[in-house]
Design an enzyme around this catalytic site. Structure first.
Site, short mmCIF file in Angstrom:
data_model
loop_
_atom_site.label_atom_id
_atom_site.label_comp_id
_atom_site.label_asym_id
_atom_site.label_seq_id
_atom_site.Cartn_x
_atom_site.Cartn_y
_atom_site.Cartn_z
N ASP A 231 -25.47 -25.48 4.32
CA ASP A 231 -26.80 -26.08 4.47
C ASP A 231 -26.75 -27.60 4.46
O ASP A 231 -25.81 -28.17 3.88
CB ASP A 231 -27.75 -25.56 3.37
CG ASP A 231 -27.23 -25.81 1.96
OD1 ASP A 231 -26.04 -25.58 1.72
OD2 ASP A 231 -28.02 -26.23 1.10
N HIS B 45 -25.58 -30.66 1.91
CA HIS B 45 -24.82 -29.90 0.92
C HIS B 45 -23.46 -29.51 1.49
O HIS B 45 -22.44 -29.50 0.78
CB HIS B 45 -25.62 -28.65 0.52
CG HIS B 45 -25.19 -28.05 -0.77
ND1 HIS B 45 -25.70 -26.86 -1.26
CD2 HIS B 45 -24.28 -28.46 -1.71
CE1 HIS B 45 -25.13 -26.58 -2.42
NE2 HIS B 45 -24.27 -27.53 -2.71
N HIS C 278 -30.67 -29.89 1.31
CA HIS C 278 -30.34 -28.45 1.26
C HIS C 278 -31.37 -27.67 2.09
O HIS C 278 -32.40 -28.20 2.49
CB HIS C 278 -30.43 -27.92 -0.17
CG HIS C 278 -29.62 -28.64 -1.19
ND1 HIS C 278 -28.46 -28.13 -1.72
CD2 HIS C 278 -29.82 -29.83 -1.83
CE1 HIS C 278 -27.98 -28.96 -2.63
NE2 HIS C 278 -28.79 -30.01 -2.71
N GLU D 267 -34.59 -29.79 -1.38
CA GLU D 267 -34.51 -28.50 -0.69
C GLU D 267 -35.61 -28.44 0.38
O GLU D 267 -36.76 -28.78 0.13
CB GLU D 267 -34.73 -27.35 -1.67
CG GLU D 267 -33.65 -27.19 -2.73
CD GLU D 267 -32.46 -26.37 -2.26
OE1 GLU D 267 -32.45 -25.96 -1.08
OE2 GLU D 267 -31.56 -26.12 -3.08
#
Length: 271
Positions: free
Chosen positions: A243, A233, A111, A197
């Protein structure tokens, strides 16, 4: 006669006083020499326990990470039996739950995140992301924060623009990162995935140090889960998410992490 007696008595008293002083000095010097010969009692050594293997070792010999200790660099850089990475900053999130019984992760989802959007370009937004995943984000600090104030989300890991790695959820549990999603016909990707992330957005290239940190993190996770596949994602939620975006270089990630191209079912093109 009395005069001579008193004179003799005074001399005797003076002699005894001088002798007493010399004896006291001799005794003090003797005691000092005896004390110097005694072995010095060392201060007690503080012992700590390795977070990974539970071995006890002297604190000065341990590797410290936040309030934890490790007996070796290898154990610092490994996932412990509870699914936590020693080298990461631990920031537990309440936004998690158990995986389905008997299910182990076999997918890593990449992400990107920036709070506020694009904020990392001119300020350090990492602390906002950490607060967001811990439900502590102060919504009064930015209008965008008011829009997301009620969201309850998390990820297993966050890699900041400076390459720092934060962990919010044990990889043995589900983090709430994928949402409504599907991977090769399998629904509910949170059940079987690990969310990572990267601090950034779809407009700016990611930092080289982030690719290095991601490659290191991937290697550590693959030691525990060698059958991992990799996707973005946007691959598992194509109608909702974009993303990690076109700025994420999948070929660079694959090369840095030395992963077989077969582990990328959606290919290595940027998207």
């Amino acid at each position: 006669m009395i005069k001579w007696f008193l004179l003799f008595l005074g001399a005797a008293v003076f002699y005894l006083w001088v002798k007493g002083k010399k004896q006291a000095k001799f005794n003090a010097e003797k005691a000092s020499r005896s004390k110097a010969k005694q072995p010095k009692i060392a201060d007690p050594v503080v012992m700590v326990q390795c977070q990974y293997c539970s071995v006890h070792l002297p604190k000065p010999e341990a590797i410290a990470k936040e309030d934890r200790f490790y007996c070796s660099q290898k154990h610092l850089n490994a996932l412990d039996e509870k699914g936590w990475l020693g080298a990461a900053h631990w920031r537990p999130s309440p936004n998690q739950d158990a995986r389905p019984e008997g299910m182990a992760p076999d997918l890593m989802v990449i992400h990107h995140i920036s709070l506020p959007p694009g904020g990392f370009a001119d300020r350090n937004s990492t602390s906002f992301i950490v607060d967001f995943f811990q439900n502590r984000l102060d919504s009064s600090l930015h209008p965008y924060f008011e829009e997301i104030a009620d969201q309850k989300v998390s990820s297993h890991f966050l890699i900041s623009r400076s390459g720092e790695v934060f962990q919010f959820v044990s990889i043995q549990n589900k983090a709430w990162h994928a949402g409504l999603s599907s991977f090769l016909g399998r629904e509910k990707c949170n059940d079987f995935s690990i969310g990572v992330e990267l601090e950034g957005d779809g407009e700016h290239p990611f930092e080289e140090i982030q690719y290095q940190a991601l490659a290191g993190l991937t290697a550590q996770i693959q030691d525990a889960y060698p059958n991992l596949l990799f996707a973005g994602h946007s691959d598992i939620a194509p109608n909702r998410k974009t993303d990690p975006g076109a700025q994420f270089n999948w070929e660079k990630f694959q090369s840095r992490a030395s992963i077989s191209s077969e582990k990328f079912p959606f290919g290595l093109r940027s998207r």
